[in-house]
Design a protein around this motif. Structure first.
Motif, PDB file in Angstrom:
ATOM      1  N   GLY A   1      -9.380   3.865  -6.197  1.00 29.89           N
ATOM      2  CA  GLY A   1      -9.058   4.801  -7.248  1.00 29.89           C
ATOM      3  C   GLY A   1      -7.688   4.407  -7.628  1.00 29.89           C
ATOM      4  O   GLY A   1      -7.298   4.459  -8.904  1.00 29.89           O
ATOM      5  N   GLU A   2      -6.865   4.013  -6.900  1.00 28.57           N
ATOM      6  CA  GLU A   2      -5.340   3.911  -7.131  1.00 28.57           C
ATOM      7  C   GLU A   2      -5.036   2.497  -7.630  1.00 28.57           C
ATOM      8  O   GLU A   2      -4.322   2.230  -8.490  1.00 28.57           O
ATOM      9  N   ALA A   3      -5.977   1.594  -7.419  1.00 25.87           N
ATOM     10  CA  ALA A   3      -5.873   0.185  -7.935  1.00 25.87           C
ATOM     11  C   ALA A   3      -7.281  -0.614  -7.844  1.00 25.87           C
ATOM     12  O   ALA A   3      -7.979  -0.148  -6.632  1.00 25.87           O
ATOM     13  N   SER A   4      -7.222  -1.622  -8.634  1.00 29.64           N
ATOM     14  CA  SER A   4      -8.446  -2.391  -8.431  1.00 29.64           C
ATOM     15  C   SER A   4      -8.519  -3.323  -7.226  1.00 29.64           C
ATOM     16  O   SER A   4      -7.225  -3.417  -6.711  1.00 29.64           O
ATOM     17  N   PRO A   5      -9.574  -3.794  -6.580  1.00 31.67           N
ATOM     18  CA  PRO A   5      -9.395  -5.025  -5.599  1.00 31.67           C
ATOM     19  C   PRO A   5      -8.431  -6.210  -6.006  1.00 31.67           C
ATOM     20  O   PRO A   5      -7.846  -6.747  -5.151  1.00 31.67           O
ATOM     21  N   GLU A   6      -8.462  -6.530  -7.352  1.00 31.14           N
ATOM     22  CA  GLU A   6      -7.727  -7.551  -7.876  1.00 31.14           C
ATOM     23  C   GLU A   6      -6.071  -7.011  -7.683  1.00 31.14           C
ATOM     24  O   GLU A   6      -5.226  -8.091  -7.314  1.00 31.14           O
ATOM     25  N   ALA A   7      -5.881  -5.827  -7.911  1.00 29.05           N
ATOM     26  CA  ALA A   7      -4.513  -5.428  -8.027  1.00 29.05           C
ATOM     27  C   ALA A   7      -3.967  -5.420  -6.473  1.00 29.05           C
ATOM     28  O   ALA A   7      -2.945  -5.866  -6.205  1.00 29.05           O
ATOM     29  N   LYS A   8      -4.850  -4.951  -5.702  1.00 27.67           N
ATOM     30  CA  LYS A   8      -4.546  -4.990  -4.099  1.00 27.67           C
ATOM     31  C   LYS A   8      -4.279  -6.378  -3.802  1.00 27.67           C
ATOM     32  O   LYS A   8      -3.333  -6.676  -2.864  1.00 27.67           O
ATOM     33  N   ALA A   9      -5.184  -7.297  -4.018  1.00 26.57           N
ATOM     34  CA  ALA A   9      -5.021  -8.894  -3.811  1.00 26.57           C
ATOM     35  C   ALA A   9      -3.558  -9.557  -4.347  1.00 26.57           C
ATOM     36  O   ALA A   9      -2.897  -9.999  -3.649  1.00 26.57           O
ATOM     37  N   ALA A  10      -3.416  -8.949  -5.355  1.00 23.38           N
ATOM     38  CA  ALA A  10      -2.125  -9.485  -6.299  1.00 23.38           C
ATOM     39  C   ALA A  10      -0.870  -8.858  -5.461  1.00 23.38           C
ATOM     40  O   ALA A  10       0.065  -9.553  -5.245  1.00 23.38           O
ATOM     41  N   LYS A  11      -1.105  -7.679  -5.010  1.00 23.48           N
ATOM     42  CA  LYS A  11       0.095  -7.038  -4.053  1.00 23.48           C
ATOM     43  C   LYS A  11       0.394  -7.861  -2.884  1.00 23.48           C
ATOM     44  O   LYS A  11       1.453  -8.287  -2.462  1.00 23.48           O
ATOM     45  N   ASN A  12      -0.870  -8.225  -2.270  1.00 22.23           N
ATOM     46  CA  ASN A  12      -0.873  -9.016  -0.835  1.00 22.23           C
ATOM     47  C   ASN A  12      -0.077 -10.426  -1.387  1.00 22.23           C
ATOM     48  O   ASN A  12       0.672 -10.914  -0.357  1.00 22.23           O
ATOM     49  N   LEU A  13      -0.595 -11.007  -2.149  1.00 16.61           N
ATOM     50  CA  LEU A  13      -0.159 -12.338  -2.703  1.00 16.61           C
ATOM     51  C   LEU A  13       1.417 -12.268  -3.017  1.00 16.61           C
ATOM     52  O   LEU A  13       2.226 -13.346  -2.624  1.00 16.61           O
ATOM     53  N   HIS A  14       1.805 -11.276  -3.761  1.00 16.78           N
ATOM     54  CA  HIS A  14       3.245 -10.893  -3.865  1.00 16.78           C
ATOM     55  C   HIS A  14       3.968 -10.962  -2.676  1.00 16.78           C
ATOM     56  O   HIS A  14       5.162 -11.454  -2.394  1.00 16.78           O
ATOM     57  N   ASN A  15       3.751 -10.247  -1.786  1.00 12.38           N
ATOM     58  CA  ASN A  15       4.228 -10.242  -0.356  1.00 12.38           C
ATOM     59  C   ASN A  15       4.013 -11.587   0.371  1.00 12.38           C
ATOM     60  O   ASN A  15       5.221 -11.830   1.183  1.00 12.38           O
ATOM     61  N   PHE A  16       3.358 -12.507   0.176  1.00 11.20           N
ATOM     62  CA  PHE A  16       3.144 -13.384   0.900  1.00 11.20           C
ATOM     63  C   PHE A  16       4.043 -14.624   0.140  1.00 11.20           C
ATOM     64  O   PHE A  16       4.633 -15.405   0.796  1.00 11.20           O
TER      65      PHE A  16
END
Length: 170
Positions: free
Chosen positions: A52-67
């Protein structure tokens, strides 16, 4: 006045076109006669519940950002250790021993506020993170490897399941 009144026989259908009518709607409450039909949107993508708060792609982008922050820290620390500034390398390693790399933005924010020397390190990490993401990360290779990994792991899991079930039935 009688000529402008609409007779009950003129209210036959909401969809019929009557150019001689003076009212926009043939009945007093047009919203009462409309039946709400569910709208089905035709789309080729899967619906993913629970995001609900973000798409799976947005969550993947956040993880990539931290990576990318992690990669930038590794690059900067290697540069500092090899030749650039061994004292700054020691300061960065000491800071990293006290702070987690799980949240890249929090790490950089805390590093900026540590001291003026740490601020320069944080700015360098931000610069390297941006450059790596934009110029050096191989996005096409990521997609290819992700597809390959999913296919190989799915095949392996199915193969293992078939082996387990075929031996137990014999």
């Amino acid at each position: 006045m009688e000529a402008s009144a609409i007779s009950p026989s003129a209210q036959l259908s909401v969809f019929s076109y009557k150019p001689h009518r003076t009212r926009a709607y043939p009945c007093r409450r047009p919203w009462k006669q409309r039946i709400a039909q569910p709208t089905r949107i035709q789309c080729q993508k899967m619906y993913v519940p629970g995001f609900g708060e973000a798409s799976p792609e947005a969550k993947a982008a956040k993880n990539l950002h931290n990576f990318f922050t992690y990669v930038a820290v590794r690059i900067v620390s290697a540069q500092l250790q090899q030749s650039y500034n061994p004292e700054a390398y020691e300061e960065l390693m000491e800071f990293l021993s006290r702070h987690s790399l799980n949240d890249g933005d929090k790490l950089c924010s805390d590093l900026m506020r540590e001291s003026s020397r740490h601020k320069a390190l944080a700015l360098r990490i931000l610069e390297v993170r941006s450059a790596y993401c934009k110029n050096d990360f191989e996005w096409d290779n990521l997609k290819r490897l992700a597809f390959k990994m999913v296919d190989e792991r799915n095949t392996g899991l199915m193969r293992d399941y078939v082996r387990e079930t075929s031996h137990s039935e014999s």
